[in-house]
Write an enzyme that holds these catalytic residues in place. Structure first.
Site, mmCIF file in Angstrom:
data_model
loop_
_atom_site.group_PDB
_atom_site.id
_atom_site.type_symbol
_atom_site.label_atom_id
_atom_site.label_comp_id
_atom_site.label_asym_id
_atom_site.label_seq_id
_atom_site.Cartn_x
_atom_site.Cartn_y
_atom_site.Cartn_z
ATOM 1 N N ARG A 53 -23.820 36.923 -52.454
ATOM 2 C CA ARG A 53 -24.513 37.146 -53.721
ATOM 3 C C ARG A 53 -25.339 38.525 -53.361
ATOM 4 O O ARG A 53 -25.360 38.930 -52.258
ATOM 5 C CB ARG A 53 -25.385 36.178 -54.069
ATOM 6 C CG ARG A 53 -26.095 35.936 -52.807
ATOM 7 C CD ARG A 53 -27.276 34.512 -53.237
ATOM 8 N NE ARG A 53 -26.516 33.411 -52.872
ATOM 9 C CZ ARG A 53 -27.175 31.980 -53.188
ATOM 10 N NH1 ARG A 53 -28.392 31.881 -53.719
ATOM 11 N NH2 ARG A 53 -26.531 30.911 -52.890
ATOM 12 N N GLY A 54 -25.940 39.166 -54.723
ATOM 13 C CA GLY A 54 -26.423 40.582 -54.368
ATOM 14 C C GLY A 54 -25.395 41.494 -54.895
ATOM 15 O O GLY A 54 -24.270 41.718 -54.468
ATOM 16 N N ALA A 55 -25.784 42.270 -55.795
ATOM 17 C CA ALA A 55 -24.784 43.351 -56.332
ATOM 18 C C ALA A 55 -23.949 44.134 -55.365
ATOM 19 O O ALA A 55 -23.016 44.338 -55.645
ATOM 20 C CB ALA A 55 -25.562 44.150 -57.488
ATOM 21 N N ARG A 90 -17.481 37.531 -61.434
ATOM 22 C CA ARG A 90 -18.991 37.889 -61.778
ATOM 23 C C ARG A 90 -19.121 39.046 -62.755
ATOM 24 O O ARG A 90 -19.275 40.047 -62.247
ATOM 25 C CB ARG A 90 -19.978 38.088 -60.613
ATOM 26 C CG ARG A 90 -20.054 36.882 -59.309
ATOM 27 C CD ARG A 90 -20.533 35.569 -60.029
ATOM 28 N NE ARG A 90 -22.140 36.018 -60.526
ATOM 29 C CZ ARG A 90 -23.126 36.031 -59.804
ATOM 30 N NH1 ARG A 90 -22.958 35.656 -58.367
ATOM 31 N NH2 ARG A 90 -24.367 36.204 -60.193
ATOM 32 N N GLN A 201 -33.076 32.216 -54.962
ATOM 33 C CA GLN A 201 -32.830 33.084 -53.993
ATOM 34 C C GLN A 201 -34.048 33.496 -53.253
ATOM 35 O O GLN A 201 -33.956 34.249 -52.052
ATOM 36 C CB GLN A 201 -32.162 34.261 -54.833
ATOM 37 C CG GLN A 201 -30.992 34.174 -55.117
ATOM 38 C CD GLN A 201 -30.695 33.512 -56.692
ATOM 39 O OE1 GLN A 201 -31.564 33.033 -57.137
ATOM 40 N NE2 GLN A 201 -29.668 34.208 -57.351
ATOM 41 N N ASP A 241 -28.822 44.381 -60.743
ATOM 42 C CA ASP A 241 -27.164 43.991 -60.763
ATOM 43 C C ASP A 241 -26.448 45.321 -61.751
ATOM 44 O O ASP A 241 -25.180 45.206 -61.493
ATOM 45 C CB ASP A 241 -27.045 42.831 -61.366
ATOM 46 C CG ASP A 241 -27.527 41.764 -60.312
ATOM 47 O OD1 ASP A 241 -26.565 41.153 -59.689
ATOM 48 O OD2 ASP A 241 -28.611 41.361 -60.226
ATOM 49 N N ASN A 251 -31.325 42.437 -64.253
ATOM 50 C CA ASN A 251 -31.450 41.763 -62.578
ATOM 51 C C ASN A 251 -31.502 40.301 -63.017
ATOM 52 O O ASN A 251 -31.671 39.759 -64.097
ATOM 53 C CB ASN A 251 -32.858 42.192 -62.211
ATOM 54 C CG ASN A 251 -33.088 42.045 -60.788
ATOM 55 O OD1 ASN A 251 -32.109 42.056 -59.936
ATOM 56 N ND2 ASN A 251 -34.075 41.525 -60.207
ATOM 57 N N LYS A 252 -31.882 39.589 -61.986
ATOM 58 C CA LYS A 252 -32.013 38.122 -62.007
ATOM 59 C C LYS A 252 -33.154 37.772 -63.075
ATOM 60 O O LYS A 252 -34.001 38.158 -63.248
ATOM 61 C CB LYS A 252 -32.448 37.426 -60.649
ATOM 62 C CG LYS A 252 -32.546 35.998 -60.449
ATOM 63 C CD LYS A 252 -31.211 35.559 -60.719
ATOM 64 C CE LYS A 252 -30.064 35.725 -60.256
ATOM 65 N NZ LYS A 252 -28.541 35.365 -60.385
#
Length: 365
Positions: A53-55, A90, A201, A241, A251-252
């Site tokens: 995870r994480g762009a 994703r 996260q 992201d 973003n999240k």
């Protein structure tokens, strides 16, 4: 970064690109587990289920997934089919398409028998470039933290959301890279860590900061505004992201609310991301960025340790209750103080000054 004193990255190649290794982040923070992937469809699953995870990390992982696909079948049709499936795993993080297309662009001029070798070479280049970019982001971001400390002459309180540390990249991180480097430089600081539900996260962020000895405190997502009102936050620093050409930031989920509170309290709001996260092909983030909606079970179940120290899941929402689970939101550029990139820090409207080549849209297949 180090895990139990051992230098560790979030992804690595094995057997000259025949396999890759990753950290299964779904097991954290309770268990540190490495996993080997030998098939590109396993890479699709790892991205979709958030083992990675994480762009920035998703982008590099997608590149290695493309390498494995080319190993299996280097013909044009197979490459394009694998490309489409990897990108679909994703949809919000533009780094994924960027990483996949870097491989496709690199190999297509070559005959099929040469493509795997060229794919491995490009993937290794992208992996190392991510590390260097993240280190540069941290250096530029640390200067922002140092400037705040010079004005305050007291520990800088930084609020972050989601995980933008080394686990979200190949190494160093984006937002947390600035924290790590500032901490290494001896700048007194403290990090407020949003739990970032439903995937929590923030617990990965806390796991990283604890390992690095960085002072931090985990807070409920809704506590940020209260802390800002009482002047216990000096800056907000998050990852991204996808960033549009005019500086809107996806973003999240929950990032937008932090940006609104920061704006109301005149607290600087910074976004740290490599240039691969900038989507130069779009302007209006609110209407142009596809927001991923994830399975409602992420809200219905909470994972933790039981009384015996065993990892368990607990249902907290009835299966008869409807659940909506958007994974991201968009913070408009007007709420962003600055964007920290590998080339420096700028206001959102000046991104093209740092990246004049950005006006050219990426190749569309």
């Amino acid at each position: 970064m180090k895990v139990n004193g051992v230098p560790t990255r979030s992804i690595w190649s094995l057997d000259d690109g025949q396999r890759i290794g990753i950290i299964d982040q779904t097991q954290l923070p309770f268990c540190f587990k490495k996993v080997e992937l030998s098939d590109w469809r396993e890479v699709v699953d790892a991205i979709a289920t958030m083992k990675v995870r994480g762009a920035p990390l998703i982008g590099v992982t997608g590149a290695w997934g493309m390498v494995l696909a080319i190993r299996d079948n280097p013909e044009d049709d197979a490459i394009h089919a694998a490309r489409s499936e990897l990108i679909a795993s994703r949809p919000t993080a533009v780094d994924l398409q960027w990483g996949v297309d870097q491989i496709v662009t690199a190999v297509m001029p070559y005959c099929p028998r040469e493509r795997f070798r060229m794919a491995v070479k490009m993937a290794e280049t992208l992996t190392q470039a991510n590390v260097l970019a993240n280190r540069a982001i941290g250096t530029h971001g640390a200067r922002v933290i140092a400037e705040l400390y010079a004005k305050k002459r007291a520990p800088v309180n930084i609020l972050t959301h989601c995980n933008a540390g080394w686990l979200a990249t190949v190494d160093y991180g984006t937002a947390l890279s600035a924290v790590y480097i500032a901490f290494e430089q001896g700048i007194p600081l403290h990090v407020w860590v949003d739990e970032t539900r439903p995937r929590n996260q923030g617990l990965l962020t806390a796991w990283e900061l604890e390992a690095g000895g960085v002072p931090h405190t985990v807070i409920a997502d809704n506590a940020g505004g209260h802390l800002m009102q009482h002047r216990e936050v000096d800056m907000v620093l998050v990852g991204a992201d996808r960033i549009t050409a005019i500086g809107d930031v996806a973003n999240k989920i929950g990032t937008y609310l932090k940006a609104l509170a920061a704006k109301d309290m005149d607290i600087p709001f910074y976004v740290a991301a490599p240039s691969s996260t900038i989507d130069w092909s779009i302007q209006d983030g609110k209407h142009s960025i596809e927001i991923e909606n994830r399975n409602g079970d992420e809200l219905r179940y909470v994972k933790g340790l039981d009384a015996k120290g065993q990892v368990t899941e607990v249902e907290i929402i009835s299966p008869l209750t409807n659940v909506e689970n958007p994974a991201f939101d968009v913070t408009p550029a007007r709420l962003v103080t600055g964007i920290v990139t590998e080339r420096g820090v700028c206001a959102p409207e000046f991104l093209t000054r740092l990246f004049p080549e950005g006006a050219r849209r990426r190749t569309r297949w």
